[in-house]
Design an enzyme around this catalytic site. Structure first.
Site, PDB file in Angstrom:
ATOM      1  N   CYS A 113     -39.784  34.910  32.394  1.00 13.66           N
ATOM      2  CA  CYS A 113     -40.627  35.207  33.561  1.00 13.66           C
ATOM      3  C   CYS A 113     -39.822  35.821  34.695  1.00 13.66           C
ATOM      4  O   CYS A 113     -40.370  36.574  35.506  1.00 13.66           O
ATOM      5  CB  CYS A 113     -41.344  33.947  34.025  1.00 13.66           C
ATOM      6  SG  CYS A 113     -40.269  32.513  34.194  1.00 13.66           S
ATOM      7  N   GLU A 158     -45.240  27.600  38.087  1.00 15.26           N
ATOM      8  CA  GLU A 158     -44.180  28.605  37.890  1.00 15.26           C
ATOM      9  C   GLU A 158     -44.784  29.654  36.977  1.00 15.26           C
ATOM     10  O   GLU A 158     -44.993  29.418  35.794  1.00 15.26           O
ATOM     11  CB  GLU A 158     -42.939  27.952  37.290  1.00 15.26           C
ATOM     12  CG  GLU A 158     -41.700  28.813  37.422  1.00 15.26           C
ATOM     13  CD  GLU A 158     -41.424  29.613  36.161  1.00 15.26           C
ATOM     14  OE1 GLU A 158     -41.784  30.816  36.167  1.00 15.26           O
ATOM     15  OE2 GLU A 158     -40.882  29.057  35.215  1.00 15.26           O
ATOM     16  N   LYS A 163     -48.281  18.975  27.096  1.00 19.20           N
ATOM     17  CA  LYS A 163     -48.864  19.841  26.065  1.00 19.20           C
ATOM     18  C   LYS A 163     -47.953  21.042  25.851  1.00 19.20           C
ATOM     19  O   LYS A 163     -47.789  21.868  26.747  1.00 19.20           O
ATOM     20  CB  LYS A 163     -50.254  20.348  26.449  1.00 19.20           C
ATOM     21  CG  LYS A 163     -50.949  21.058  25.271  1.00 19.20           C
ATOM     22  CD  LYS A 163     -52.074  21.984  25.693  1.00 19.20           C
ATOM     23  CE  LYS A 163     -51.561  23.355  26.081  1.00 19.20           C
ATOM     24  NZ  LYS A 163     -51.066  24.155  24.919  1.00 19.20           N
ATOM     25  N   GLU A 184     -46.524  42.623  34.314  1.00 15.91           N
ATOM     26  CA  GLU A 184     -45.514  41.890  33.559  1.00 15.91           C
ATOM     27  C   GLU A 184     -45.684  42.180  32.063  1.00 15.91           C
ATOM     28  O   GLU A 184     -46.723  41.892  31.481  1.00 15.91           O
ATOM     29  CB  GLU A 184     -45.642  40.389  33.806  1.00 15.91           C
ATOM     30  CG  GLU A 184     -44.546  39.586  33.132  1.00 15.91           C
ATOM     31  CD  GLU A 184     -44.670  38.096  33.392  1.00 15.91           C
ATOM     32  OE1 GLU A 184     -43.630  37.443  33.552  1.00 15.91           O
ATOM     33  OE2 GLU A 184     -45.806  37.586  33.421  1.00 15.91           O
TER      34      GLU A 184
END
Length: 497
Positions: free
Chosen positions: A311, A277, A203, A408
């Site tokens: 990331c 991850e 997906k 983040e």
């Protein structure tokens, strides 16, 4: 930062013209037509065919540089997921029974087709994602092909990978990928899964489905057996239905930590193998003996590459106090040369933010930095009037308590902290719930090794940043997830060992 003015480019975005230098900057736009035909609507790719969704809901993907709708695509339903998993299960018996050398041939063909169609894919990725064409052309697409080539080489050597004799595939792999590196994250997951004999239901992210759907065409062009790769589009509802499906043997997810945490809870108590991850808040650590010009380039690459939508981005700069002023002066000069604008311009350094939602997140956290007392700086930058944009931004006077140092941001925002000793640098670098990556800048090899052994990060770069290679494992600690992708280690996630 170059001042910008409006010019006609055919892409709907404003183009910067740099003045006051030896050579004036002229736009060099790539043609959007190179992306090939984009259909007005897309269904799913199931059992080797494009099929309509069982539901009527459709989503839209837009060009983040112009806000223009590119295409509609299907919102996957539970029934769609059932069909895709069933197709993958049916294909698994024959695919896993193939000799590794035969599976390698298909992976090799896919890699060669990706190379042959690399311009088309790079332009399509930039249009759908917003990242500069220079990055998709020179970084993303070469790495995508390299991952398929690399795992093609492993397909007939699994007995020698270190996981015991005759390692077996798991079965059907459910893979959910993010929007920051759509095609590269696909390659990271699909290539090792196919090499080890698994079949796949993937997906893509709801804001960037187009290159995954184009990859489906490549699978057909390569003659890949039907059902080995299936692609179901949709938002988080589709992803949740896929990861929870009872006939899935393996789940691989790249994305936000909150979603990863939810998937881990969802799979607890099942026999499904899981790799995650997730987010990061990497420290880029500069010592007083570092080559500062080289470090500045590494800092810029670490946080402004792909608009900070990385990331493992070096979003926390830890600089030794004695060189703070000198480094920041050089960094500001360098930031003043970055060009923000049309992603299809080959000279653009910083493209568009991927979505209005992500832009709002970046804007809110940057405002919080000012409210909490940090000093904000950005080079003079006139942003285009349409699309989603945020200038390269620097915060000084940041403490470890600031939100911009803890959360983040996933955007082009750098927080600067200082340290005096290596021990203090380690303590500050590790003072985060994340543990995905870190960078060290120093001329002392012994210091690099001393630091690397103490940093709680899955990847530690020395005198460089954001360097990726298919032969090297990538993954994190703590809230950055678990499991490794890439290299020999990336095979384990798809083997019954």
């Amino acid at each position: 930062m170059a001042k910008t003015k409006k010019t006609e480019t055919g892409t709907g975005t404003e183009q910067p013209v740099r003045k006051g230098s030896l050579f004036e900057y002229a736009p060099a736009p790539e043609s959007p037509a190179a992306a090939g035909e984009i259909a007005t609507g897309y269904g799913h790719f199931i059992g080797g065919e494009f099929v309509d969704s069982s539901g009527s809901e459709a989503l839209k993907t837009v060009n983040p540089a112009t806000e223009q709708v590119l295409a509609e695509f299907a919102q996957g339903t539970g029934e769609d997921v059932d069909r895709a998993v069933a197709a993958a299960r049916k294909a698994f018996a024959d695919w896993s029974a193939l000799p590794g050398s035969e599976r390698a041939k298909y992976l090799f063909r896919i890699a060669r087709i990706i190379q042959e169609r690399s311009r088309e894919l790079a332009v399509l990725e930039s249009i759908d994602n917003g990242k500069p064409i220079r990055e998709t052309r020179d970084v993303d697409l070469p790495l995508v092909a390299a991952h398929f080539f690399y795992y093609a080489g492993w397909a007939d050597k699994l007995d020698f990978a270190g996981y015991g004799p005759n390692p077996r595939p798991l079965g059907v792999a459910a893979q959910v990928i993010p929007w920051n590196f759509p095609l590269l994250m696909l390659a990271w997951k699909v290539a090792p899964a196919l090499a080890t004999g698994n079949t796949v239901v993937l997906k893509p992210a709801e804001t960037t489905p187009l290159t995954a759907l184009r990859f489906a065409e490549i699978c057909r062009q390569a003659g890949l057996p039907k059902g080995v790769v299936n692609i179901v589009t949709g938002d988080g509802r589709t992803g949740a239905a896929l990861t929870a499906h009872p006939d899935v043997n393996k789940v691989a997810f790249t994305g936000s930590t909150p979603v990863g945490r939810a998937i881990a809870k969802q799979l607890a108590g099942t026999r499904k193998k899981l790799s995650l991850e997730l987010g990061g808040k990497a420290a880029n650590i500069v010592f007083d003996d570092a080559p500062l010009d080289q470090a500045v380039e590494g800092i810029v690459n670490g946080i402004f590459f792909n608009q900070g939508h990385v990331c493992c981005a070096g979003s926390r700069l830890l600089v030794q106090e004695s060189v703070q002023d000198e480094l920041l002066d050089a960094l500001k000069r360098r930031m003043g040369t970055l060009r923000v604008g049309d992603p299809l311009d080959k000279n653009t350094d910083v493209g568009a933010i991927n979505s209005a939602e992500q832009l709002a997140r970046i804007t809110e956290l940057a405002a919080a930095g000012e409210q909490e007392g940090a000093e904000r700086w950005a080079p003079e930058c006139e942003l285009p009037g349409a699309g989603y944009w945020f200038p390269p931004t620097l915060f000084t006077g940041v403490s470890q308590a600031h939100r911009i140092a803890r959360e983040e941001i996933f955007g082009p925002v750098l927080s600067v902290l200082t340290f005096r000793t290596p021990a203090e640098a380690v303590e500050k670098a590790n003072n985060t719930p994340y543990g995905l990556s870190a960078g060290i800048w120093t001329e002392k090899g012994s210091r690099i090794l001393w630091m690397a052994n103490r940093l709680r990060a899955g990847v530690v770069w020395a005198n460089t940043f954001n360097k990726f290679d298919p032969t090297s494992p990538f993954g994190g600690y703590k809230e950055s997830g678990y499991g490794r992708e890439g290299g020999r280690h990336g095979l384990e996630a798809y083997l019954d060992v």
